[in-house]
Design a protein around this motif. Structure first.
Motif, PDB file in Angstrom:
ATOM      1  N   LEU A 152       0.694  -1.134   0.052  1.00 38.18           N
ATOM      2  CA  LEU A 152      -0.116   0.150  -0.150  1.00 38.18           C
ATOM      3  C   LEU A 152       0.880   1.266   0.164  1.00 38.18           C
ATOM      4  CD1 LEU A 152      -2.756  -1.121   2.414  1.00 38.18           C
ATOM      5  CD2 LEU A 152      -2.706  -1.619   0.069  1.00 38.18           C
ATOM      6  N   THR A 153       0.820   2.022  -1.177  1.00 40.02           N
ATOM      7  CA  THR A 153       1.769   3.126  -1.336  1.00 40.02           C
ATOM      8  C   THR A 153       0.885   4.482  -1.513  1.00 40.02           C
ATOM      9  OG1 THR A 153       1.761   2.739  -3.719  1.00 40.02           O
ATOM     10  CG2 THR A 153       3.472   1.676  -2.390  1.00 40.02           C
ATOM     11  N   ASP A 154      -0.686   4.275  -1.823  1.00 40.88           N
ATOM     12  CA  ASP A 154      -1.257   5.535  -2.092  1.00 40.88           C
ATOM     13  C   ASP A 154      -2.423   5.447  -1.426  1.00 40.88           C
ATOM     14  OD1 ASP A 154       0.373   6.307  -4.261  1.00 40.88           O
ATOM     15  OD2 ASP A 154      -0.304   4.935  -5.619  1.00 40.88           O
ATOM     16  N   LYS A 155      -3.125   6.515  -1.535  1.00 42.27           N
ATOM     17  CA  LYS A 155      -4.347   6.712  -0.442  1.00 42.27           C
ATOM     18  C   LYS A 155      -5.424   7.633  -1.334  1.00 42.27           C
ATOM     19  CE  LYS A 155      -4.621   6.904   4.049  1.00 42.27           C
ATOM     20  NZ  LYS A 155      -4.299   7.295   5.350  1.00 42.27           N
ATOM     21  N   THR A 156      -6.909   7.449  -1.294  1.00 43.19           N
ATOM     22  CA  THR A 156      -7.632   8.262  -1.960  1.00 43.19           C
ATOM     23  C   THR A 156      -7.652   9.383  -1.097  1.00 43.19           C
ATOM     24  OG1 THR A 156      -9.495   7.049  -0.701  1.00 43.19           O
ATOM     25  CG2 THR A 156      -9.138   6.340  -2.821  1.00 43.19           C
ATOM     26  N   PRO A 157      -7.806  10.447  -2.108  1.00 39.28           N
ATOM     27  CA  PRO A 157      -7.763  11.986  -1.441  1.00 39.28           C
ATOM     28  C   PRO A 157      -9.046  12.138  -0.356  1.00 39.28           C
ATOM     29  CG  PRO A 157      -8.352  12.174  -3.644  1.00 39.28           C
ATOM     30  CD  PRO A 157      -8.135  10.603  -3.392  1.00 39.28           C
ATOM     31  N   THR A 158     -10.177  11.268  -0.591  1.00 36.44           N
ATOM     32  CA  THR A 158     -11.326  11.441   0.136  1.00 36.44           C
ATOM     33  C   THR A 158     -11.997  10.204   0.335  1.00 36.44           C
ATOM     34  OG1 THR A 158     -12.817  12.092  -1.891  1.00 36.44           O
ATOM     35  CG2 THR A 158     -11.851  13.948  -0.573  1.00 36.44           C
ATOM     36  N   ALA A 159     -13.018  10.058   1.179  1.00 36.82           N
ATOM     37  CA  ALA A 159     -13.612   8.989   1.624  1.00 36.82           C
ATOM     38  C   ALA A 159     -14.476   8.392   0.345  1.00 36.82           C
ATOM     39  CB  ALA A 159     -14.546   9.052   2.778  1.00 36.82           C
ATOM     40  N   GLY A 204      -7.859  -5.770  -0.892  1.00 35.09           N
ATOM     41  CA  GLY A 204      -8.235  -6.700  -0.022  1.00 35.09           C
ATOM     42  C   GLY A 204      -9.653  -7.463  -0.083  1.00 35.09           C
ATOM     43  N   ASP A 205     -10.440  -7.282   1.091  1.00 39.07           N
ATOM     44  CA  ASP A 205     -11.799  -7.642   1.118  1.00 39.07           C
ATOM     45  C   ASP A 205     -12.804  -6.666   0.531  1.00 39.07           C
ATOM     46  OD1 ASP A 205     -11.029 -10.291   1.756  1.00 39.07           O
ATOM     47  OD2 ASP A 205     -11.277  -9.936   4.030  1.00 39.07           O
ATOM     48  N   LEU A 206     -12.349  -5.544   0.278  1.00 33.80           N
ATOM     49  CA  LEU A 206     -13.177  -4.250  -0.093  1.00 33.80           C
ATOM     50  C   LEU A 206     -12.988  -3.836  -1.347  1.00 33.80           C
ATOM     51  CD1 LEU A 206     -12.670  -2.036   3.088  1.00 33.80           C
ATOM     52  CD2 LEU A 206     -14.477  -3.697   2.654  1.00 33.80           C
ATOM     53  N   VAL A 207     -14.090  -3.418  -2.020  1.00 29.22           N
ATOM     54  CA  VAL A 207     -14.086  -2.787  -3.398  1.00 29.22           C
ATOM     55  C   VAL A 207     -14.796  -1.509  -3.466  1.00 29.22           C
ATOM     56  CG1 VAL A 207     -16.094  -4.156  -3.897  1.00 29.22           C
ATOM     57  CG2 VAL A 207     -14.616  -3.483  -5.989  1.00 29.22           C
ATOM     58  N   GLU A 208     -14.128  -0.667  -4.314  1.00 28.52           N
ATOM     59  CA  GLU A 208     -14.786   0.741  -4.430  1.00 28.52           C
ATOM     60  C   GLU A 208     -16.091   0.673  -5.245  1.00 28.52           C
ATOM     61  OE1 GLU A 208     -13.468   5.093  -6.106  1.00 28.52           O
ATOM     62  OE2 GLU A 208     -12.133   3.383  -6.642  1.00 28.52           O
ATOM     63  N   ILE A 209     -17.103   1.553  -4.883  1.00 32.39           N
ATOM     64  CA  ILE A 209     -18.310   1.439  -5.741  1.00 32.39           C
ATOM     65  C   ILE A 209     -18.461   2.650  -6.640  1.00 32.39           C
ATOM     66  CG2 ILE A 209     -20.902   1.378  -5.497  1.00 32.39           C
ATOM     67  CD1 ILE A 209     -20.357   0.191  -2.760  1.00 32.39           C
ATOM     68  N   LYS A 210     -18.267   2.614  -7.743  1.00 30.39           N
ATOM     69  CA  LYS A 210     -18.392   3.838  -8.785  1.00 30.39           C
ATOM     70  C   LYS A 210     -19.866   4.352  -8.990  1.00 30.39           C
ATOM     71  CE  LYS A 210     -14.039   4.226 -10.057  1.00 30.39           C
ATOM     72  NZ  LYS A 210     -13.149   5.579  -9.826  1.00 30.39           N
ATOM     73  N   SER A 211     -20.966   3.574  -9.059  1.00 29.28           N
ATOM     74  CA  SER A 211     -22.113   3.653  -9.199  1.00 29.28           C
ATOM     75  C   SER A 211     -23.273   2.803  -8.892  1.00 29.28           C
ATOM     76  CB  SER A 211     -22.348   4.292 -10.618  1.00 29.28           C
ATOM     77  OG  SER A 211     -22.341   3.208 -11.458  1.00 29.28           O
ATOM     78  N   GLY A 212     -24.308   2.900  -8.819  1.00 29.40           N
ATOM     79  CA  GLY A 212     -25.514   1.918  -8.482  1.00 29.40           C
ATOM     80  C   GLY A 212     -25.842   2.151  -7.171  1.00 29.40           C
ATOM     81  N   LEU A 213     -25.105   2.556  -6.152  1.00 27.42           N
ATOM     82  CA  LEU A 213     -25.597   2.436  -4.671  1.00 27.42           C
ATOM     83  C   LEU A 213     -25.298   4.013  -3.988  1.00 27.42           C
ATOM     84  CD1 LEU A 213     -23.880  -1.114  -3.591  1.00 27.42           C
ATOM     85  CD2 LEU A 213     -26.358  -0.278  -4.079  1.00 27.42           C
TER      86      LEU A 213
END
Length: 527
Positions: free
Chosen positions: A372-379, A417-426
């Motif tokens: 892990l080298t980067d982080k999203t700027p916002t939640a 890992g066990d999480l995935v980013e949601i782009k749309s739909g929820l």
């Protein structure tokens, strides 16, 4: 006759195409309506008991910052300090074997006992020397006790003698002083004073002798000699076992009460293999007995390309996954970064130390490692990967709506890992099925299959009704033409056209997919 036949044929052609075209279009429409389409499934109603039985878990969609990094592949390895080969400290014979392969041992636990001839001889000699030294110690202690008693007795005697001598000295001094004064007055002769002076000198000598305590000093010297003898005896006892213990220290082991060498576990862990058996002879020191592994923490070793090396630092978080545990992630930190870039591949090996308390990561497993080298700027919206269902190239989740679970098509982003980013739909707070989504999808397929089977039966019924309609619409025209010859001719043409029309009707309906509940006789067209 020809005129009647022509009129009859003209009327028949006006009627028949209407039904033939109707059948062809209806077949296409039915196919579209009954085709299973997971993206347009209806909600599934499930009661609380069924939810519990199916193991369905529902959690809300949340927002959080996600870390992303460099993904690579690697291999699980045991930490070098946590893999130990236990060897024999001395030649001998295995007389006790206390562990089996696969056994869990604690550091310091006795795992084997070896009888070594030279150590047994040293043990016997040390015991003999110790017995002699202990006998000498007992005699020295007895002498010391007697010397202490003599010393105390002489101290008492010396104290009494001094007291008596000083008393006699005081009396002699008093007599001498009195007689000397009387002699000066002429009351007594000079001879009496001289006698008193002699007695005074004797009393003074007695006091001097008593205070010298010669006997006490002799007793004290004897006491010191006795104490020294005791110390010498104790030292011999210690030295009697020194050679034996020194030999054990050289071997790096210890012995039990019988003088046999005990081999202990150097680390806590699991006995990976055991190469000896009970009663086996060990020919030389250093021969391998068994291997102990401690995999509570392991290394995931992977290669990082040279261009990405500047992003990787010691202590960075890393996540690993293995094929045998697709729904499990293991976390750790980068512990080692290689110092040499390999020539052709231009990669640098890195090692991430992972927590493996339950021991599910086995050395030799292939692993997917993400540093892990980067982080999203916002939640961002995230959810567990276990909630996603792949259906005909679409990605679905089931959203809880009261007692109904409704499918929703989504677009996904990056995975961590066990999480995935949601782009749309929820939306944030939507409650989705995180465990059991596959079971819900299977239930929805069963519902679609039942609807499709009902539609097939309805199509077959409609086809029969349309055949009957053709015949019923045609019969009145027979009476219009009239006459026996016309009837015969009309029957001839009716048989041919009806057969042809029915054939067109039947083959214009596409063949329906067969299901487990379908009747093969109903689905197979008759020619």
């Amino acid at each position: 006759m020809r005129s009647v036949s022509g009129i009859f044929l003209f009327l028949l052609l006006l009627i028949t195409p209407k039904f033939v075209l109707a059948h062809g279009g209806h077949g296409d429409e039915f196919h579209q309506e009954t085709e299973a389409n997971p993206g347009t499934q209806q909600g599934i109603q499930v009661d609380a008991q069924t939810v519990k039985r199916m193991g369905i878990e529902v959690k809300p969609v949340t927002k959080q910052q996600m870390n992303f990094g460099i993904k690579t592949t690697g291999q699980i390895e045991t930490l070098p300090s946590q893999k130990v080969e236990v060897t024999s400290p001395t030649p001998g014979k295995i007389v006790e074997l206390l562990v089996e392969p696969g056994a869990v041992v604690q550091a310091g636990k006795v795992i084997a006992v070896i009888a070594a001839p030279d150590l047994v001889e040293l043990r016997v000699n040390s015991q003999e020397k110790r017995a002699e030294a202990e006998a000498d110690l007992q005699q020295a202690e007895a002498d010391l006790k007697l010397a202490e008693q003599n010393y105390q007795r002489y101290l008492q005697i010396a104290a009494a003698d001094i007291k008596q001598a000083r008393s006699q000295l005081a009396l002699a001094e008093e007599r001498y002083n009195r007689d000397r004064e009387l002699s000066s007055q002429g009351a007594i002769p000079r001879r009496q004073v001289l006698e008193d002076e002699t007695e005074l000198a004797e009393a003074l000598a007695t006091v001097t002798k008593a205070t010298s305590r010669r006997e006490v000093l002799e007793a004290e010297a004897q006491l010191k000699r006795a104490k020294s003898a005791v110390e010498v005896a104790k030292s011999r006892i210690r030295l009697s076992n020194a050679t034996y213990q020194t030999r054990l220290q050289q071997l790096g082991t210890r012995a039990n009460d019988k003088g046999l060498v005990t081999v202990t576990a150097p680390i806590s862990g699991t006995v990976a293999d055991r190469e000896i058996t009970l009663g086996q002879s060990v020919e030389e020191a250093g021969e391998k007995l068994m291997t102990i592994l401690n995999n509570s923490r392991v290394w995931a070793t992977a290669n990082i390309y040279e261009k990405d090396l500047e992003k990787v630092k010691i202590g960075q978080q890393a996540i690993a996954k293995v094929a045998s545990l697709p729904n499990r992630t293991f976390t750790g930190k980068i512990a080692v970064i290689g110092s040499v870039v390999e020539g052709e591949t231009r990669v640098v090996p890195v090692k991430a130390e992972l927590d493996n308390a339950d021991g599910q990561l086995k050395p030799g497993m292939f692993a997917q490692l993400e540093v892990l080298t980067d982080k999203t700027p916002t939640a961002v919206l995230v959810m567990p990967t276990s909630a996603v269902v792949e259906a005909n190239g679409r990605q679905l989740v089931y959203v809880e709506n009261g007692t109904t679970f409704e499918p929703a098509e989504i677009a996904l982003g990056r995975t961590l890992g066990d999480l995935v980013e949601i782009k749309s739909g929820l939306f944030d707070g939507d409650r989705i099925v995180t465990q059991g989504a596959i079971q819900l999808y299977a239930e929805s397929l069963k519902g679609n299959r039942s609807q499709q089977q009902g539609a097939i039966r309805g199509a077959e019924k409609g086809k029969s009704e349309e055949k009957e309609s053709i015949i019923q619409n045609f019969l009145p025209w027979l009476w219009v033409v009239g006459g026996g010859g016309a009837i015969a001719s009309g029957a001839f043409w009716l048989g041919r056209r009806t057969k042809k029309a029915v054939s067109l009707v039947e083959f214009s309906i596409p063949e329906m997919p067969k299901t487990q509940d379908s009747d093969p006789q109903q689905l197979t067209p008759k020619r």
